[in-house]
Design a protein around this motif. Structure first.
Motif, PDB file in Angstrom:
ATOM      1  N   ALA A   9       0.785  10.247  -8.192  1.00  0.00           N
ATOM      2  CA  ALA A   9       1.033  10.536  -6.775  1.00  0.00           C
ATOM      3  C   ALA A   9       2.492  10.884  -6.520  1.00  0.00           C
ATOM      4  O   ALA A   9       3.020  10.614  -5.446  1.00  0.00           O
ATOM      5  CB  ALA A   9       0.624   9.342  -5.917  1.00  0.00           C
ATOM      6  N   VAL A  37      -0.379   9.644   0.262  1.00  0.00           N
ATOM      7  CA  VAL A  37      -0.958  10.926  -0.133  1.00  0.00           C
ATOM      8  C   VAL A  37      -1.233  11.746   1.123  1.00  0.00           C
ATOM      9  O   VAL A  37      -1.265  11.206   2.237  1.00  0.00           O
ATOM     10  CB  VAL A  37      -2.257  10.725  -0.944  1.00  0.00           C
ATOM     11  CG1 VAL A  37      -1.961  10.013  -2.254  1.00  0.00           C
ATOM     12  CG2 VAL A  37      -3.300   9.961  -0.141  1.00  0.00           C
ATOM     13  N   LEU A  43      -7.074   8.183  -2.158  1.00  0.00           N
ATOM     14  CA  LEU A  43      -6.236   7.508  -3.144  1.00  0.00           C
ATOM     15  C   LEU A  43      -7.074   6.495  -3.896  1.00  0.00           C
ATOM     16  O   LEU A  43      -7.716   5.632  -3.294  1.00  0.00           O
ATOM     17  CB  LEU A  43      -5.057   6.808  -2.469  1.00  0.00           C
ATOM     18  CG  LEU A  43      -4.141   6.005  -3.397  1.00  0.00           C
ATOM     19  CD1 LEU A  43      -3.414   6.921  -4.383  1.00  0.00           C
ATOM     20  CD2 LEU A  43      -3.135   5.183  -2.593  1.00  0.00           C
TER      21      LEU A  43
END
Length: 331
Positions: A9, A37, A43
Motif C-alpha cells: 500500500a 487506500v 484493504l
C-alpha cells in the motif's frame, strides 16, 4: 468486471489502485499493516505469506510492488493458477556497464559508464544475495522461470509521487519551505538520474494486463532533466525563487550532495508504449501531485521519511552549505 490484487500500500500501490479503479477494475490492496487506500479500494490485512484469502476466487492481475528477492515470489507462484497476469516491480538499478560496474557498488568500483539511454536489453548483474540489485534479478528470474503464461516485470528508476517514504524531492522542498535562497549542487548541477512518476508506472501496469509470455520493460518519464533543471522545475511549481550554486566535482562531505547526485548520466528509455500504454509525460508534467503532497506534510520529516532520516550525514546542514556557497561565489 476485471479484478486486481496489489501487494503493498505504498506510493506505487496507491497510484496503480487509483488508476485501475478509475478504469472500472475491482481492486484489493494487500498490506501487512493498516494503511490508507483510495476510496472504493478494499484493504486486506495479510496474516502471513498466504495470498489465497485475498484472492477471493481469482484475479486478472496480481501485482507485487514489494518483491525484493526470489523468496517474495513464492506466495505469488503458489496462487498462480488463479491469476491472469503475474506482475512485479523491479528496478533500473539492475544494469551493469561493459566493464561490469554497477550502481550498487559505484562507491568502490566507480560510477558505471552507461549508454544514453539505457534499454531493457542492457546487461544486468547476476542473481544472488549480495546487493539490492542482485536480489532484484533473483526475483525477476524466479518469476520468468515459472511456467505461468503471463509474466510482466517493470523496471522504474528514481520514483516520484505522493505517499513516498523516500521522496527525493523533499531535499529541495524542505529548503524552499525553510526559505533557503541558494542551493549548492555538486558536479556543477549537471547530474542526470532518470525520474519515474508513479502515474507512469500505473499507466504501464494497466496496459500490460493480459500480455502473454515474459515481458521485461523499463518505465520512465519522457525526459531526464539535470539536477539544476530538477531544482528549477520544483521551485517553479511551488512559486518560489531559488538560485542554484554549481560546485565543481564531488560533494564536499554533505555539501552539494543531492538525491540525484551522480558523476555520469543514468538515463533510462521508457518502454511502456511497446506494452500499449500512452506516451510518457515529462517530469515537469507529472511531479506536481508529489510536490503538493510534500508541501502539505505536517509530521516531522524524520518520522514521515525514515529512509531519508537514515542517511549517514545531515541532509540539511545549512551552516556548512553557506560557508561553501560563499567561497564558491567569491571564486
Amino acid at each position: 468486471m476485471r479484478r486486481a490484487l496489489i501487494i503493498g500500500a505504498g506510493q506505487i500501490g496507491v497510484a496503480v489502485a487509483s488508476r485501475l479503479m478509475a478504469a472500472g477494475t475491482s481492486v484489493t490492496v494487500a498490506n501487512r499493516s493498516p494503511a490508507v487506500v483510495p476510496p472504493g479500494v478494499r484493504l486486506h490485512l495479510l496474516d502471513g505469506p498466504d495470498l489465497r484469502p485475498a484472492l477471493a476466487g481469482g484475479v486478472d492481475l496480481l501485482l507485487n510492488t514489494v518483491a525484493f528477492d526470489a523468496a517474495d515470489t513464492r506466495p505469488m507462484l503458489d496462487v498462480a493458477g488463479d491469476v491472469g497476469t503475474l506482475m512485479a516491480i523491479s528496478s533500473a538499478s539492475v544494469y551493469r556497464d561493459a566493464a561490469g560496474r554497477t550502481l550498487d557498488e559505484a562507491r568502490v568500483t566507480g560510477f558505471p559508464d552507461f549508454p544514453v539511454p539505457i534499454s531493457s536489453q542492457q546487461p544486468t548483474v547476476s542473481a544472488g544475495p549480495a546487493t539490492y540489485s542482485t536480489r532484484k534479478i533473483a526475483m525477476e528470474q524466479a518469476l520468468a522461470d515459472s511456467a505461468h503464461p503471463s509474466i510482466v516485470i517493470l523496471r522504474p528508476c528514481a520514483i516520484h509521487g505522493p505517499f513516498s517514504r523516500h521522496p527525493r524531492e523533499w531535499w529541495v522542498v524542505k529548503r524552499l519551505r525553510d526559505g533557503r535562497p541558494r542551493i549548492p549542487l555538486a558536479f556543477d548541477g549537471t547530474s542526470r538520474f532518470q525520474p519515474t512518476a508513479t502515474s507512469r508506472i500505473a499507466a504501464v501496469v494497466e496496459a500490460a494486463i493480459g500480455r502473454r509470455g515474459v515481458t521485461i520493460a523499463n518505465v520512465a518519464d519522457a525526459d531526464c532533466p539535470d539536477a539544476a533543471g530538477l531544482v528549477g522545475i520544483i521551485a517553479r511549481h511551488l512559486g518560489r525563487q531559488v538560485r542554484v550554486v554549481p560546485l565543481a566535482g564531488s560533494p564536499r562531505g554533505a555539501v552539494g550532495y543531492h538525491p540525484w547526485c551522480v558523476p555520469g548520466p543514468k538515463v533510462v528509455a521508457d518502454e511502456g508504449v511497446t506494452l500499449g500504454a500512452e506516451a510518457p509525460l515529462s517530469y515537469a508534467a507529472t511531479v506536481g501531485p508529489g510536490l503538493d503532497w510534500l508541501m502539505a506534510q505536517t509530521t516531522d520529516w524524520r518520522e514521515a521519511f525514515p529512509p531519508l532520516a537514515a542517511y549517514p550525514f545531515d541532509l540539511f546542514d545549512y551552516a556548512a552549505e553557506d560557508g561553501h556557497i560563499d567561497l564558491a561565489m567569491k571564486g
